[in-house]
Design an enzyme around this catalytic site. Structure first.
Site, mmCIF file in Angstrom:
data_model
loop_
_atom_site.group_PDB
_atom_site.id
_atom_site.type_symbol
_atom_site.label_atom_id
_atom_site.label_comp_id
_atom_site.label_asym_id
_atom_site.label_seq_id
_atom_site.Cartn_x
_atom_site.Cartn_y
_atom_site.Cartn_z
ATOM 1 N N LYS A 298 1.049 4.219 -2.853
ATOM 2 C CA LYS A 298 0.709 5.598 -2.704
ATOM 3 C C LYS A 298 1.799 6.595 -2.842
ATOM 4 C CE LYS A 298 -3.739 4.786 -1.402
ATOM 5 N NZ LYS A 298 -4.890 5.447 -2.461
ATOM 6 N N TYR B 224 0.819 -1.152 0.083
ATOM 7 C CA TYR B 224 -0.069 -0.030 0.054
ATOM 8 C C TYR B 224 0.885 1.229 -0.252
ATOM 9 C CZ TYR B 224 -3.834 3.124 1.694
ATOM 10 O OH TYR B 224 -4.736 4.046 1.780
HETATM 11 N N1 NAD Z 1 -10.000 5.707 4.820
HETATM 12 C C1 NAD Z 1 -8.680 6.138 5.350
HETATM 13 O O1 NAD Z 1 -8.286 6.164 6.268
HETATM 14 C C2 NAD Z 1 -7.671 6.508 4.039
HETATM 15 C C3 NAD Z 1 -6.686 7.003 4.254
HETATM 16 C C4 NAD Z 1 -5.756 7.315 3.326
HETATM 17 C C5 NAD Z 1 -6.222 7.134 2.145
HETATM 18 N N2 NAD Z 1 -7.356 6.651 1.756
HETATM 19 C C6 NAD Z 1 -7.704 6.396 0.394
HETATM 20 O O2 NAD Z 1 -8.893 6.775 0.188
HETATM 21 C C7 NAD Z 1 -9.426 6.226 -1.015
HETATM 22 C C8 NAD Z 1 -10.747 5.677 -0.835
HETATM 23 O O3 NAD Z 1 -10.679 4.904 0.425
HETATM 24 P P1 NAD Z 1 -12.111 4.679 1.584
HETATM 25 O O4 NAD Z 1 -11.462 4.653 2.843
HETATM 26 O O5 NAD Z 1 -13.351 5.357 1.011
HETATM 27 O O6 NAD Z 1 -12.223 2.960 1.304
HETATM 28 P P2 NAD Z 1 -13.444 2.099 0.757
HETATM 29 O O7 NAD Z 1 -13.009 0.645 0.581
HETATM 30 O O8 NAD Z 1 -14.618 2.513 1.372
HETATM 31 O O9 NAD Z 1 -13.648 2.654 -0.808
HETATM 32 C C9 NAD Z 1 -12.699 2.315 -1.896
HETATM 33 C C10 NAD Z 1 -13.532 2.321 -3.278
HETATM 34 O O10 NAD Z 1 -12.729 1.853 -4.372
HETATM 35 C C11 NAD Z 1 -13.516 1.161 -5.188
HETATM 36 N N3 NAD Z 1 -12.517 0.096 -5.756
HETATM 37 C C12 NAD Z 1 -11.891 -0.789 -5.366
HETATM 38 N N4 NAD Z 1 -11.258 -1.474 -6.381
HETATM 39 C C13 NAD Z 1 -11.627 -0.773 -7.642
HETATM 40 C C14 NAD Z 1 -11.471 -0.988 -9.031
HETATM 41 N N5 NAD Z 1 -10.458 -1.863 -9.361
HETATM 42 N N6 NAD Z 1 -11.945 -0.214 -9.782
HETATM 43 C C15 NAD Z 1 -12.749 0.821 -9.515
HETATM 44 N N7 NAD Z 1 -13.319 1.082 -8.229
HETATM 45 C C16 NAD Z 1 -12.500 0.266 -7.166
HETATM 46 C C17 NAD Z 1 -14.342 0.324 -4.317
HETATM 47 O O11 NAD Z 1 -15.236 -0.026 -4.938
HETATM 48 C C18 NAD Z 1 -14.876 1.235 -3.204
HETATM 49 O O12 NAD Z 1 -15.974 1.991 -3.528
HETATM 50 C C19 NAD Z 1 -8.619 5.076 -1.456
HETATM 51 O O13 NAD Z 1 -7.744 5.386 -2.503
HETATM 52 C C20 NAD Z 1 -7.625 4.787 -0.084
HETATM 53 O O14 NAD Z 1 -6.647 4.523 -0.263
HETATM 54 C C21 NAD Z 1 -8.123 6.251 2.790
#
Ligand code: NAD
Length: 249
Positions: A161, A157
């Site tokens: 990133k 990851y």
């Molecule tokens: N939640 C956190 O603390 C956090 C922190 C830093 C970064 N992020 C980043 O934020 C973004 C959203 O994360 P989240 O927390 O909402 O998680 P989440 O799991 O709720 O959402 C992830 C989304 O990505 C979609 N997805 C996964 N594989 C896919 C693919 N192959 N094609 C299209 N869509 C796809 C899923 O369907 C989902 O809607 C991610 O990139 C994650 O890495 C999250």
């Protein structure tokens, strides 16, 4: 911050941070493309479309796995047919497959790099031509503080990133002369389905290193995305904005 008339595509926006970003952009008048990867998520994507329509904005839901270039091209073609152009791209789709390096399988590495990094490449490549031609556009990549600092148990990851940040800066340099900006947001710990999977011990440890003494909400990331998509951010490119309550200052 009006985005009236602008067309925005948010990858992985049937839930979590992507959904809230989509709603936020729609509140400002943008037309939204809600992307989801598999048929199982069609219903929740459609619900997001309905929530956006309730706000008085337009939206469509399109299925495409961002790791599959042909599916991405098909999605971009449909957006052009429906809305004629794309002004804002948010590369939000992301997954985790956490485990320590010694236990990490090749599939865990490939799956995470494929969605988080190659996925962003696929969609950005497919859309950049449109933005370059119209001499305007906003690309917003959702990275993570883990890409800046690393994290035990997340080498795949973190690499994806960190790679996304290098990708953002390179794209920013290539597209700046054409009026297209590319920036990254590095969220800290945001309460979503992704962080729900973590153990109580990890959650407690995380909280202890956040000066704000609370976890972030998807709205905190969405507000930053809205700013980067707005007229006020037109001279900001190649930037990484942390949204982490001071965790990594
Ligand atoms: N939640 C956190 O603390 C956090 C922190 C830093 C970064 N992020 C980043 O934020 C973004 C959203 O994360 P989240 O927390 O909402 O998680 P989440 O799991 O709720 O959402 C992830 C989304 O990505 C979609 N997805 C996964 N594989 C896919 C693919 N192959 N094609 C299209 N869509 C796809 C899923 O369907 C989902 O809607 C991610 O990139 C994650 O890495 C999250």
């Amino acid at each position: 911050m009006s985005l009236k008339g602008k067309v925005a595509l948010v990858t992985g926006s049937s839930r979590g941070i992507g959904k809230v970003i989509a709603l936020k952009l729609a509140e400002e008048g943008a037309k939204l493309v809600i992307n989801y990867p598999v048929a199982d998520e069609a219903e929740s994507a459609q619900q997001v479309v309905e929530e956006i329509e309730d706000l008085g904005a337009e939206a469509i839901a399109l299925q495409a796995d961002v790791t599959a270039m042909e599916e991405v091209k098909g999605m971009v073609k449909e957006v052009k047919q429906e809305f004629d152009t794309i002004d804002i791209l948010v590369n939000n789709a992301g997954i985790t497959r956490d485990t320590l390096l010694l236990r990490m399988k090749e599939e865990d590495w490939d799956a995470v790099l494929d969605v988080n990094l190659k996925g962003a490449f696929n969609v950005t490549k497919a859309i950049s031509r449109i933005m370059m031609k119209q001499r305007s556009g906003r690309i917003i990549n959702i990275s993570s503080v883990v890409g800046l600092m690393g994290n035990a148990g997340q080498s795949n990851y973190a690499a994806s990133k960190a790679g996304l940040i290098g990708f953002t800066k390179s794209v920013a340099k290539e597209l700046a002369p054409r009026g297209v900006t590319a920036n990254a947001i590095a969220p800290g710990f945001i309460e979503t389905a992704m962080t729900d999977q973590l153990s109580d011990k990890v959650v407690e440890q995380m909280l202890s290193v956040i000066p704000a003494n609370s976890f972030g909400q998807p709205e905190d990331v969405a507000d930053t995305a809205l700013f980067l998509a707005s007229e006020g951010a037109k001279y900001i490119t190649g930037e990484v904005i942390r949204v982490d309550g001071g965790m990594t200052m």
